[in-house]
Each structure stands twice: as C-alpha cells, then as structure tokens.
Design a protein around this motif. Structure first.
Motif, PDB file in Angstrom:
ATOM      1  N   LEU A   1     -32.509 -27.032  10.344  1.00 26.19           N
ATOM      2  CA  LEU A   1     -33.057 -28.294  10.480  1.00 26.19           C
ATOM      3  C   LEU A   1     -32.671 -29.043   9.314  1.00 26.19           C
ATOM      4  O   LEU A   1     -33.286 -29.641   8.522  1.00 26.19           O
ATOM      5  N   LYS A   2     -31.272 -29.259   9.170  1.00 30.39           N
ATOM      6  CA  LYS A   2     -30.826 -29.985   8.141  1.00 30.39           C
ATOM      7  C   LYS A   2     -29.607 -31.008   8.497  1.00 30.39           C
ATOM      8  O   LYS A   2     -29.080 -31.587   7.501  1.00 30.39           O
ATOM      9  N   SER A   3     -29.877 -31.461   9.741  1.00 27.71           N
ATOM     10  CA  SER A   3     -28.821 -32.650   9.928  1.00 27.71           C
ATOM     11  C   SER A   3     -29.487 -33.968   9.428  1.00 27.71           C
ATOM     12  O   SER A   3     -30.624 -33.917   9.017  1.00 27.71           O
ATOM     13  N   LEU A   4     -28.734 -35.172   9.523  1.00 28.21           N
ATOM     14  CA  LEU A   4     -29.103 -36.380   9.084  1.00 28.21           C
ATOM     15  C   LEU A   4     -30.435 -36.932   9.651  1.00 28.21           C
ATOM     16  O   LEU A   4     -31.208 -37.533   9.194  1.00 28.21           O
ATOM     17  N   THR A   5     -30.580 -36.887  11.005  1.00 28.41           N
ATOM     18  CA  THR A   5     -31.632 -37.103  11.688  1.00 28.41           C
ATOM     19  C   THR A   5     -32.945 -36.662  11.166  1.00 28.41           C
ATOM     20  O   THR A   5     -33.963 -37.194  11.043  1.00 28.41           O
TER      21      THR A   5
ATOM     22  N   HIS B   1     -38.191 -36.690   8.698  1.00 28.19           N
ATOM     23  CA  HIS B   1     -38.954 -36.085   7.486  1.00 28.19           C
ATOM     24  C   HIS B   1     -39.423 -37.159   7.020  1.00 28.19           C
ATOM     25  O   HIS B   1     -40.790 -37.282   6.240  1.00 28.19           O
ATOM     26  N   ASN B   2     -38.998 -38.535   6.744  1.00 30.22           N
ATOM     27  CA  ASN B   2     -39.320 -39.441   6.059  1.00 30.22           C
ATOM     28  C   ASN B   2     -40.671 -40.094   6.823  1.00 30.22           C
ATOM     29  O   ASN B   2     -41.620 -40.523   6.141  1.00 30.22           O
TER      30      ASN B   2
ATOM     31  N   PHE C   1     -31.965 -46.469  15.482  1.00 24.31           N
ATOM     32  CA  PHE C   1     -30.678 -47.115  15.022  1.00 24.31           C
ATOM     33  C   PHE C   1     -29.744 -46.165  14.782  1.00 24.31           C
ATOM     34  O   PHE C   1     -28.395 -45.848  15.010  1.00 24.31           O
ATOM     35  N   ASN C   2     -29.915 -45.054  14.073  1.00 28.89           N
ATOM     36  CA  ASN C   2     -29.013 -43.563  13.982  1.00 28.89           C
ATOM     37  C   ASN C   2     -28.679 -43.153  15.309  1.00 28.89           C
ATOM     38  O   ASN C   2     -27.533 -42.754  15.409  1.00 28.89           O
ATOM     39  N   ARG C   3     -29.543 -42.927  16.243  1.00 26.77           N
ATOM     40  CA  ARG C   3     -29.256 -42.317  17.354  1.00 26.77           C
ATOM     41  C   ARG C   3     -28.467 -43.352  18.276  1.00 26.77           C
ATOM     42  O   ARG C   3     -27.488 -42.861  19.154  1.00 26.77           O
ATOM     43  N   TYR C   4     -28.765 -44.582  18.045  1.00 23.16           N
ATOM     44  CA  TYR C   4     -27.822 -45.610  18.586  1.00 23.16           C
ATOM     45  C   TYR C   4     -26.349 -45.303  18.420  1.00 23.16           C
ATOM     46  O   TYR C   4     -25.377 -45.572  18.947  1.00 23.16           O
ATOM     47  N   ILE C   5     -26.076 -45.510  16.931  1.00 23.85           N
ATOM     48  CA  ILE C   5     -24.851 -45.308  16.482  1.00 23.85           C
ATOM     49  C   ILE C   5     -24.084 -44.018  16.877  1.00 23.85           C
ATOM     50  O   ILE C   5     -22.785 -44.019  17.147  1.00 23.85           O
ATOM     51  N   ARG C   6     -24.989 -43.065  16.575  1.00 20.23           N
ATOM     52  CA  ARG C   6     -24.232 -41.541  17.071  1.00 20.23           C
ATOM     53  C   ARG C   6     -23.976 -41.590  18.370  1.00 20.23           C
ATOM     54  O   ARG C   6     -22.998 -40.834  18.803  1.00 20.23           O
ATOM     55  N   VAL C   7     -24.601 -42.116  19.349  1.00 24.26           N
ATOM     56  CA  VAL C   7     -24.543 -42.040  20.821  1.00 24.26           C
ATOM     57  C   VAL C   7     -23.312 -43.094  21.216  1.00 24.26           C
ATOM     58  O   VAL C   7     -22.503 -42.966  21.943  1.00 24.26           O
ATOM     59  N   VAL C   8     -23.876 -44.257  20.913  1.00 19.53           N
ATOM     60  CA  VAL C   8     -23.023 -45.526  21.650  1.00 19.53           C
ATOM     61  C   VAL C   8     -21.824 -45.827  20.681  1.00 19.53           C
ATOM     62  O   VAL C   8     -20.827 -46.305  21.388  1.00 19.53           O
TER      63      VAL C   8
ATOM     64  N   PRO D   1     -22.660 -41.397   6.192  1.00 17.84           N
ATOM     65  CA  PRO D   1     -21.667 -40.750   5.766  1.00 17.84           C
ATOM     66  C   PRO D   1     -21.953 -39.325   5.079  1.00 17.84           C
ATOM     67  O   PRO D   1     -21.465 -38.300   4.924  1.00 17.84           O
ATOM     68  N   SER D   2     -23.283 -39.055   4.621  1.00 20.30           N
ATOM     69  CA  SER D   2     -23.815 -38.253   3.989  1.00 20.30           C
ATOM     70  C   SER D   2     -25.409 -38.163   3.900  1.00 20.30           C
ATOM     71  O   SER D   2     -26.086 -39.211   4.167  1.00 20.30           O
ATOM     72  N   LYS D   3     -26.024 -36.804   3.238  1.00 18.13           N
ATOM     73  CA  LYS D   3     -27.635 -37.101   3.302  1.00 18.13           C
ATOM     74  C   LYS D   3     -27.784 -37.974   2.006  1.00 18.13           C
ATOM     75  O   LYS D   3     -28.830 -38.616   2.182  1.00 18.13           O
ATOM     76  N   ARG D   4     -27.117 -38.068   1.004  1.00 20.33           N
ATOM     77  CA  ARG D   4     -27.533 -39.068   0.012  1.00 20.33           C
ATOM     78  C   ARG D   4     -27.521 -40.584   0.598  1.00 20.33           C
ATOM     79  O   ARG D   4     -28.804 -41.243   0.250  1.00 20.33           O
ATOM     80  N   VAL D   5     -26.777 -41.098   1.499  1.00 15.50           N
ATOM     81  CA  VAL D   5     -26.733 -42.166   1.986  1.00 15.50           C
ATOM     82  C   VAL D   5     -28.153 -42.271   3.007  1.00 15.50           C
ATOM     83  O   VAL D   5     -28.926 -43.410   2.924  1.00 15.50           O
ATOM     84  N   ALA D   6     -28.377 -41.170   3.470  1.00 17.84           N
ATOM     85  CA  ALA D   6     -29.645 -41.438   4.506  1.00 17.84           C
ATOM     86  C   ALA D   6     -30.804 -41.430   3.629  1.00 17.84           C
ATOM     87  O   ALA D   6     -31.859 -41.963   3.930  1.00 17.84           O
ATOM     88  N   ARG D   7     -30.902 -40.537   2.674  1.00 18.29           N
ATOM     89  CA  ARG D   7     -32.003 -40.889   1.619  1.00 18.29           C
ATOM     90  C   ARG D   7     -32.141 -42.162   1.119  1.00 18.29           C
ATOM     91  O   ARG D   7     -33.290 -42.727   0.832  1.00 18.29           O
ATOM     92  N   LEU D   8     -31.009 -42.746   0.586  1.00 23.59           N
ATOM     93  CA  LEU D   8     -31.094 -44.196   0.353  1.00 23.59           C
ATOM     94  C   LEU D   8     -31.634 -45.087   1.144  1.00 23.59           C
ATOM     95  O   LEU D   8     -32.479 -46.024   0.873  1.00 23.59           O
TER      96      LEU D   8
END
Length: 324
Positions: A53-57, A62-63, A118-125, A135-142
């Motif tokens: 369970l380590k993907s960006l989603t 988790h947040n 929004f994350n799912r929208y960009i990933r799929v559409v 681009p990374s988990k660091r950006v996701a945490r930001l």
C-alpha cells in the motif's frame, strides 16, 4: 429530575430529555467516537506497515484518515460530554477553539476528497499529465500539507472577528454561529468551499466514468489478453476508482444533511432538535465508514486488514506494483 453519576447530585437536564433518551444519545455517540478512532488507526497502521500500500493514492487516503482520527480524538469527546450534560461545561475560549477544530477538520475532509478525485481524474482521463502533476510522494505530501494550511486559513477567521463561534444547544456542540448576521462567512464556507468542492468532485468522477465506459466498449472486441495489454490501466486503478467514488458518495450523504440544516437555520427557519442531532450523528458517522469501505471494496486493503488482525508478517518480497 435525574441523578448525575459523576457528581452525586440531582439536576434538571437543560434540554429537557428523559434519562433513557440521554443514555441512548450518549451511548450512540461513544460508539461512533470509539469506532472511528479504532478503524482509522488501523488504516494508518496498515498503510505504514504493508509494503503493498505505497502508491501515491494511498498518501492521499492516509491524509483523509488522519482528519478522521483527529475528529474522533480532538472533537468528538467534547461533543459526547455535551450530550451527557446537555450544555457546555468548559470555558468560552475552549469552545471557540473547538469550533475552529471542527471547521478545520470539516474543510480538510472535503478538500482531501477533492484531491483524491483530482488524482484519479488525471490518472485515468489525462494520463499524459500524471507524471508532471504527481511526480513523486514528496509532491503528494506537499499537496496534503497545502490541504491542511488552506483548511486552517479558512476555518479560523471567526477567531479574528469574521463570523462567530458559539455553543449551539441544538447541535449540542461548539460550531460556527449560523445566524443571518454572519451570512458572509457562511456563504464562503458553504457556498464556495463545500459546494465548489462537491461540484468539482462530481465533474471529475463523471469524466472518469465516461472515459472508462468508452474504454470498456472499445475493449469488448478484444480477447482478455489484448484487453489487458490495450487498456494500459492496471486493475488496481479501477478498484481505487470505485473505492474513492464510494467514499465521496458516503461523505456527501453524511455531511449533506448537516449542510442543509445550517442553510435552513441561516435562512431563519425553525427546525426541531431531533433534526439537528440526527444530522450530527450522520456527520460524525462519516469518520468511521471510510475504513469499512476500504475493507469491502478494495482487495488490497482487505488482505492487509486480515494480515493486521491475524498478526501476520508484512513481507517486502511480494510488493504489488499498483498505480501511482
């Protein structure tokens, strides 16, 4: 009259409830509080321990879970106390702080839902943009940090004079004062933040639905092997889409009644206390259903929950490479 088991004295309930009604309300609130805390704590534990369970989603999920844990630990206990006593027994300053906590967590939950969508929208559409925006988990945490900063900025103006936080006897909780004289702040929170986020979420999922439907129609003519190769979209993405969409729907069903009630109150309508208290129960129930949805709809989470509950190891040698 009834006996106060904490102080040994008798008192009249400010809300004029019977002893059995107080017992029912307090029992339900305690169950919601404890279940929310335990369920979401388990999600946090599993996400941290399970290498699958380590993907960006999952960073965004988790947040969202952290906001639910905060609601169960920082706000609900004082709500339970107020249900028992029928009034606010702490200081006015603490009431204002609690109202700000509630506002922050409500807004954070809504924004987290929007971020997941929004994350799912960009990933799929728009997959061609995904690596640039996520681009990374660091950006996701930001992004997650920005959600909390925005929530604090939007929830705290009543502490500085724009709007007002009071103890609401019908909600039996400290929250924003939804009277008409505070309508400007109410419009910002309900009309712009919550409604805007809700519309965005429905837009994102509608676009996702259309994309997946068109993709499915195009793939029906292929064999199972060709379908998997042509889709370019791991099965995990589809499962996460269903899970995220279900979470959003439950969020709207549980928070929607409270929003409707405060709009009616701002408009000056008279509403029975029972409607207020039911909307509060539904609102707080949103904090406990997310882990249930994950366990039912997401095989990865379901397997991880089972490993956690049976105290099985979390090996790193069989990492599931799901979607980013």
């Amino acid at each position: 009259m009834m006996n106060n088991s904490l102080t040994g004295r008798s008192f009249h309930d400010p809300l004029e409830r019977s002893t059995s009604k107080i017992g029912l309300e307090v029992t339900l609130s305690i169950l919601i509080c404890l279940t929310s805390f335990v369920d979401n704590l388990l999600v946090v534990y599993v996400v941290h321990k399970d290498s699958r369970l380590k993907s960006l989603t999952y960073v965004f999920i988790h947040n969202l879970t952290l906001s639910d844990i905060s609601m169960a630990s920082l706000y609900m206990p004082f709500w339970v106390t107020s249900l028992y006593t029928g009034t606010w027994i702490f200081s006015e300053t603490w009431c204002e702080f609690q109202g700000a906590v509630l506002g922050t967590l409500v807004i954070a939950s809504a924004l987290n839902m929007g971020l997941i969508a929004f994350n799912r929208y960009i990933r799929v559409v728009k997959p061609e943009l995904y690596s640039r925006l996520f681009p990374s988990k660091r950006v996701a945490r930001l992004y997650c940090a920005l959600v909390w900063i925005a929530s604090l900025l939007l929830a705290t103006p009543p502490l500085y004079g724009w709007g007002k936080i009071v103890y609401h006897p019908l909600f039996t909780a400290c929250c924003f004062d939804w009277k008409f004289e505070n309508i400007s702040y109410a419009i910002v929170i309900v009309g712009v933040v919550f409604s805007g986020t809700t519309v965005s979420i429905f837009h994102f999922y509608y676009k996702i639905y259309k994309t997946l439907k068109e993709s499915t129609q195009n793939l029906n003519a292929h064999s199972m092997e060709d379908r998997l190769a042509s889709s370019g979209r791991p099965e995990t993405d589809i499962r996460l889409l269903k899970t995220s969409f279900a979470v959003v729907c439950v969020f709207l069903m549980t928070w929607g009644p409270t929003t409707f009630v405060v709009v009616l109150e701002t408009a000056g309508c008279s509403i029975p206390r029972e409607i207020f208290i039911i909307s509060m129960y539904l609102m707080f129930t949103s904090s406990l259903v997310n882990p249930i949805i994950y366990g039912i709809m997401n095989p990865q989470f379901r397997a991880a929950f089972k490993r956690a509950l049976t105290f099985r190891g979390y090996g790193n040698n069989q990492i599931c490479h799901g979607s980013r």
